[in-house]
Motif scaffolding. Sequence first.
Motif, PDB file in Angstrom:
ATOM      1  N   ASP A  96      40.589  40.266  38.635  1.00  0.00           N
ATOM      2  CA  ASP A  96      41.485  39.263  39.191  1.00  0.00           C
ATOM      3  C   ASP A  96      41.043  38.838  40.586  1.00  0.00           C
ATOM      4  O   ASP A  96      40.334  39.568  41.270  1.00  0.00           O
ATOM      5  CB  ASP A  96      42.916  39.807  39.254  1.00  0.00           C
ATOM      6  CG  ASP A  96      43.527  39.944  37.870  1.00  0.00           C
ATOM      7  OD1 ASP A  96      42.941  39.400  36.923  1.00  0.00           O
ATOM      8  OD2 ASP A  96      44.584  40.596  37.758  1.00  0.00           O
ATOM      9  N   ASP A  98      43.086  38.322  43.078  1.00  0.00           N
ATOM     10  CA  ASP A  98      44.054  38.688  44.115  1.00  0.00           C
ATOM     11  C   ASP A  98      43.786  40.069  44.714  1.00  0.00           C
ATOM     12  O   ASP A  98      44.613  40.601  45.445  1.00  0.00           O
ATOM     13  CB  ASP A  98      45.477  38.632  43.540  1.00  0.00           C
ATOM     14  CG  ASP A  98      45.632  39.527  42.324  1.00  0.00           C
ATOM     15  OD1 ASP A  98      44.648  40.209  41.960  1.00  0.00           O
ATOM     16  OD2 ASP A  98      46.727  39.549  41.747  1.00  0.00           O
ATOM     17  N   GLN A 100      43.907  42.862  43.332  1.00  0.00           N
ATOM     18  CA  GLN A 100      44.655  43.980  42.756  1.00  0.00           C
ATOM     19  C   GLN A 100      43.678  44.925  42.068  1.00  0.00           C
ATOM     20  O   GLN A 100      43.937  46.107  41.939  1.00  0.00           O
ATOM     21  CB  GLN A 100      45.719  43.469  41.777  1.00  0.00           C
ATOM     22  CG  GLN A 100      46.865  42.788  42.495  1.00  0.00           C
ATOM     23  CD  GLN A 100      48.107  42.689  41.637  1.00  0.00           C
ATOM     24  OE1 GLN A 100      48.234  41.782  40.819  1.00  0.00           O
ATOM     25  NE2 GLN A 100      49.031  43.614  41.821  1.00  0.00           N
ATOM     26  N   ARG A 201      49.022  42.974  45.573  1.00  0.00           N
ATOM     27  CA  ARG A 201      48.430  41.659  45.714  1.00  0.00           C
ATOM     28  C   ARG A 201      48.076  41.422  47.177  1.00  0.00           C
ATOM     29  O   ARG A 201      48.905  41.637  48.055  1.00  0.00           O
ATOM     30  CB  ARG A 201      49.460  40.628  45.261  1.00  0.00           C
ATOM     31  CG  ARG A 201      48.843  39.369  44.758  1.00  0.00           C
ATOM     32  CD  ARG A 201      49.908  38.470  44.159  1.00  0.00           C
ATOM     33  NE  ARG A 201      49.344  37.730  43.043  1.00  0.00           N
ATOM     34  CZ  ARG A 201      48.418  36.794  43.194  1.00  0.00           C
ATOM     35  NH1 ARG A 201      47.969  36.501  44.386  1.00  0.00           N
ATOM     36  NH2 ARG A 201      47.946  36.174  42.148  1.00  0.00           N
TER      37      ARG A 201
HETATM   38 MG    MG Z   1      47.681  40.057  40.180  1.00  0.00          MG
END
Ligand code: MG
Length: 323
Positions: A96, A98, A100, A201
């Motif tokens: 991802d 973000d 994470q 996040r």
């Molecule tokens: Mg995420």
Amino acid sequence: MATPNLSVVIPVYNEEASLPTLFARLYPALDALGTTYEVIFVNDGSRDRSAALLREQWERRPDTTRVVLFNANYGQHPAVVAGFEHCRGERMVTMDADLQNPPEEIAKLLAAMDAGHDYVGGVRRRREDSWFRRLASRAMNRVRERITRIHMTDQGCMLRAYSREIVAAVAASREVSTFIPALAYTFAHKPAEVAVAHEERAAGDSKYSLYRLIRLNFDLVTGFSLVPLQMFSMFGILVSITALVTYLVVILQRLVLSGWREGFATLWDRDILAFFLIGVMLFGLGLVGEYVGRIYQQVRHRPRYTVRAVLERESTQADEPRS
Ligand code: MG
Ligand code: UDP
């Protein structure tokens, strides 16, 4: 760009807030692997400055960066598929944007691949999401485990590694809506899982509303199982059988208590008849469902199988006519 060893695919949707941090952490982490790599960002129709940021990054590291720009927002999984279609690496890792999925964890996935696995799924050790998301995930993991043949601990974790063969098979699947980690799993012959860290996040908000989460899980269930369709037949059979038993019991009861005339009239008892007919209808619906299910499997154009190797002599004398 020659064929790199590793392709990292990252879908991006309105991530202008996390992209700078992502660039700052991702590239050093990949450089540290000491292997050749490419990063493929797929901009999924972002409406913020994400596309511009990706372009800047591409200008900064054109040797290792590729950017695919969608014209509109199609969703995370279609974006990942674009990555499957465009990547050139021997291995591919999805994650991802973000942060994470910490980029430093990629090494763990690759280590498992070195050990001979062709599909390595991450399992988030401590998940940094809301309690609601965690609860819903656990429930969906359980449903999937029961009604499909896909076995993984943490289906929601996108930090995963795939071999070239799996990448090719996924790219060859012409499916409209699907859940990529599960689809890829069906092509794996030696899957493995490794525990990976999970972070909160880095910036911005989750791009999944409750509605989109439910849609995604529908993709997962309907894409890999006909059980929801078959449930109708099963339920219909059950209702019909119960109705028949009710008939017998009531007929016998009336025969004994009020003679054969009453007993015989039970066959026209409206309630039991309706009960029985509903059972027949549900069964019929399930039967139609069976055919629809087969049509559905047929039109998906998923490769029926993937061949790892064929052992044969290339062109043999034995094939030539003997004289
Ligand atoms: Mg995420
Ligand atoms: N994403 C995407 N298209 C979408 C929704 C999400 O490309 O329509 C990307 C998003 O930019 C991120 C990844 O998919 O890189 C996971 O999304 P998010 O972090 O919002 O999901 P969550 O972690 O809440 O499950």
